[in-house]
Design an enzyme around this catalytic site. Structure first.
Site, PDB file in Angstrom:
ATOM      1  N   HIS A   1       3.489  -4.233   0.579  1.00  0.00           N
ATOM      2  CA  HIS A   1       2.179  -4.881   0.550  1.00  0.00           C
ATOM      3  C   HIS A   1       2.176  -6.165   1.391  1.00  0.00           C
ATOM      4  O   HIS A   1       1.292  -6.368   2.228  1.00  0.00           O
ATOM      5  CB  HIS A   1       1.804  -5.196  -0.899  1.00  0.00           C
ATOM      6  CG  HIS A   1       0.499  -5.903  -1.039  1.00  0.00           C
ATOM      7  ND1 HIS A   1      -0.695  -5.237  -1.187  1.00  0.00           N
ATOM      8  CD2 HIS A   1       0.188  -7.230  -1.047  1.00  0.00           C
ATOM      9  CE1 HIS A   1      -1.680  -6.112  -1.267  1.00  0.00           C
ATOM     10  NE2 HIS A   1      -1.168  -7.332  -1.182  1.00  0.00           N
TER      11      HIS A   1
ATOM     12  N   HIS B   1       2.686  -5.466   5.205  1.00  0.00           N
ATOM     13  CA  HIS B   1       1.501  -4.850   5.800  1.00  0.00           C
ATOM     14  C   HIS B   1       0.386  -5.875   6.004  1.00  0.00           C
ATOM     15  O   HIS B   1      -0.268  -5.896   7.048  1.00  0.00           O
ATOM     16  CB  HIS B   1       1.012  -3.716   4.897  1.00  0.00           C
ATOM     17  CG  HIS B   1      -0.185  -3.000   5.412  1.00  0.00           C
ATOM     18  ND1 HIS B   1      -0.152  -2.179   6.515  1.00  0.00           N
ATOM     19  CD2 HIS B   1      -1.475  -2.981   4.985  1.00  0.00           C
ATOM     20  CE1 HIS B   1      -1.352  -1.687   6.748  1.00  0.00           C
ATOM     21  NE2 HIS B   1      -2.173  -2.158   5.833  1.00  0.00           N
TER      22      HIS B   1
ATOM     23  N   THR C   1      -2.493   7.836  -1.172  1.00  0.00           N
ATOM     24  CA  THR C   1      -1.248   7.682  -0.443  1.00  0.00           C
ATOM     25  C   THR C   1      -1.078   8.807   0.565  1.00  0.00           C
ATOM     26  O   THR C   1      -0.609   8.592   1.691  1.00  0.00           O
ATOM     27  CB  THR C   1      -0.054   7.654  -1.414  1.00  0.00           C
ATOM     28  OG1 THR C   1      -0.265   6.634  -2.394  1.00  0.00           O
ATOM     29  CG2 THR C   1       1.243   7.371  -0.677  1.00  0.00           C
TER      30      THR C   1
END
Length: 333
Positions: A152, A155, A213
Site C-alpha cells: 500500500h 504504491h 484483486t
C-alpha cells in the site's frame, strides 16, 4: 580541507546542471499547471505523507480512540468514482477512442485542442494520485494499521513520484494507456470502498471483493502487454521509449506483489473479507464455510457440528456445517 570543499562544490555544481537539464525537458504546455514547475513541491508532499503515516500519525493516535469518519469516507470514495469516470472519458476523447491506433501512438506536441485536452487529463490523472494519499490518512485516523502494508505505502508514494516525470515529459501517446486502464480499475475499486463505508446493510452487495484483486492483476497484464508490443514493432517513433520500459517494469513488479497478496489472502486465508466472518456471542469468529476458529483450532463432533477451542476460556461457539449458527449451545472447552 580546501580540496574537500572544492570537491563538494563541484559535485553540487554538477547536480545543479543535471537538475536544470531534467527540468528543461518538461513539456512547456504544463508550465502553468499546479505543482508542475518543479519536482521539489511534489517530493515534499510525498515525504510529508510518509512521515505522517509511518511516524507522526500513529504516535498521535496511540492514546486516542479511532475516528469513525463514515460520512467523510462515503463522500471521498464516491467523489473519486466520479473523478475516475471523468478521467477515463477524457482519455478516450483525447485520442484513445478517436485518433489512436492502440499500437505505436506518438505524443502530439502541438497546441491543437485535442492535444491540449490530452495534456490536461494526463495532469489530472497525476493529481488524482495526490488526492488518493487520503486513503492512508483515513487508515491512520481509524487505526486500521493492518491495512498499511508495504504494498500500500509503496504504491501510493512511488506512483505519484514517477508519474510526475511521466506527465511532465510524455503527456499522451502510448505511454498514457496504463493511466486510462488504472482509472477504469479505480472506478470499480472506489465504488466498492464507498459501499463498504456505508455500513453493514450494504455488506451483501460486497461479495465480489476478492475479484477486485483479480481485476488489478488483469490490469497489470494488459499494461505490460501493451508496452511489450513496442519491442516487436518494426519501427515506432514514440518520443520517450524509457517511459515504456518503466511501465513494463512497473506492471510486472506490481503483478508479482498483487499475486503474493492474492495468495496470502485467498489461498492461505490470512486476510479474509470481513463480510465472510460472523461473530459468536462470545466474540469468536465463525466463517461462512462452517468453520469456527479461535487461535486456529476447532473440533468436530459426530453430528457435523464444529466447536471452537478457546485456549483456556470457558466459552466456545458451535456452528453447523451449512453455515447456520447453533443457537443456544455453549459448551466448556
Amino acid at each position: 580541507m580546501a580540496t574537500m570543499l572544492q570537491e563538494i562544490k563541484e559535485i553540487g555544481s554538477h547536480a545543479k546542471d543535471i537538475y536544470d537539464y531534467l527540468l528543461a525537458g518538461i513539456d512547456p504546455r504544463l508550465a502553468d499547471y499546479p505543482l508542475m514547475q518543479s519536482p521539489i513541491h511534489m517530493t515534499a508532499i510525498l515525504l510529508s505523507y510518509l512521515f505522517f503515516v509511518l511516524y507522526l500519525g500513529p504516535r498521535l493516535m496511540a492514546n486516542r480512540k479511532p475516528f469513525q469518519l463514515k460520512e467523510a469516507m462515503i463522500v471521498y470514495n464516491f467523489m473519486l468514482v466520479g473523478l475516475s469516470i471523468f478521467i477515463v472519458y477524457e482519455f478516450l476523447m483525447s485520442g484513445w477512442a478517436t485518433t489512436y491506433t492502440w499500437r505505436c501512438d506518438i505524443i502530439d506536441t502541438s497546441n491543437s485542442p485535442q492535444a491540449l485536452r490530452m495534456v490536461r487529463v494526463a495532469w489530472l490523472f497525476w493529481f488524482s494520485k495526490i488526492i488518493e494519499l487520503m486513503d492512508t490518512i483515513f487508515f491512520v485516523l481509524r487505526k486500521k494499521h493492518g491495512q498499511i502494508t508495504f504494498l500500500h505505502i509503496f504504491h501510493h508514494s512511488f506512483m505519484p513520484w514517477t508519474w510526475w516525470w511521466g506527465v511532465g515529459y510524455a503527456p499522451g501517446g502510448m505511454g498514457s494507456f496504463h493511466a486510462m486502464v488504472n482509472c477504469c480499475v479505480h472506478i470499480i475499486m472506489y465504488f466498492y470502498y464507498g459501499l463498504s463505508a456505508a455500513g453493514p446493510r450494504f455488506q451483501k452487495f460486497l461479495w465480489w471483493k476478492k475479484y477486485m484483486t483479480a481485476i488489478q492483476l488483469i490490469q497489470f497484464v494488459l499494461v505490460s502487454l501493451h508496452a511489450t508490443q513496442y519491442y516487436f514493432l518494426d519501427s515506432c517513433a514514440y518520443q520517450f521509449p524509457i517511459i515504456l520500459h518503466l511501465i513494463w517494469i512497473y506492471g510486472t513488479f506490481f503483478f508479482v506483489l498483487f499475486s503474493n497478496f492474492w495468495i496470502q489472502a485467498y489461498v492461505k486465508g490470512k486476510r479474509l473479507p470481513k463480510h465472510d466472518v460472523k461473530e459468536c456471542q462470545n466474540g469468536t469468529a465463525v466463517y461462512k464455510n462452517g468453520k469456527c476458529h479461535d487461535n486456529g483450532k476447532h473440533h468436530e463432533n459426530s453430528k457435523g457440528i464444529k466447536y471452537g477451542v478457546t485456549n483456556g476460556t470457558n466459552n466456545v461457539c458451535a456452528h453447523h456445517e451449512n453455515g447456520s449458527s447453533h443457537t443456544g449451545k455453549m459448551k466448556k472447552a
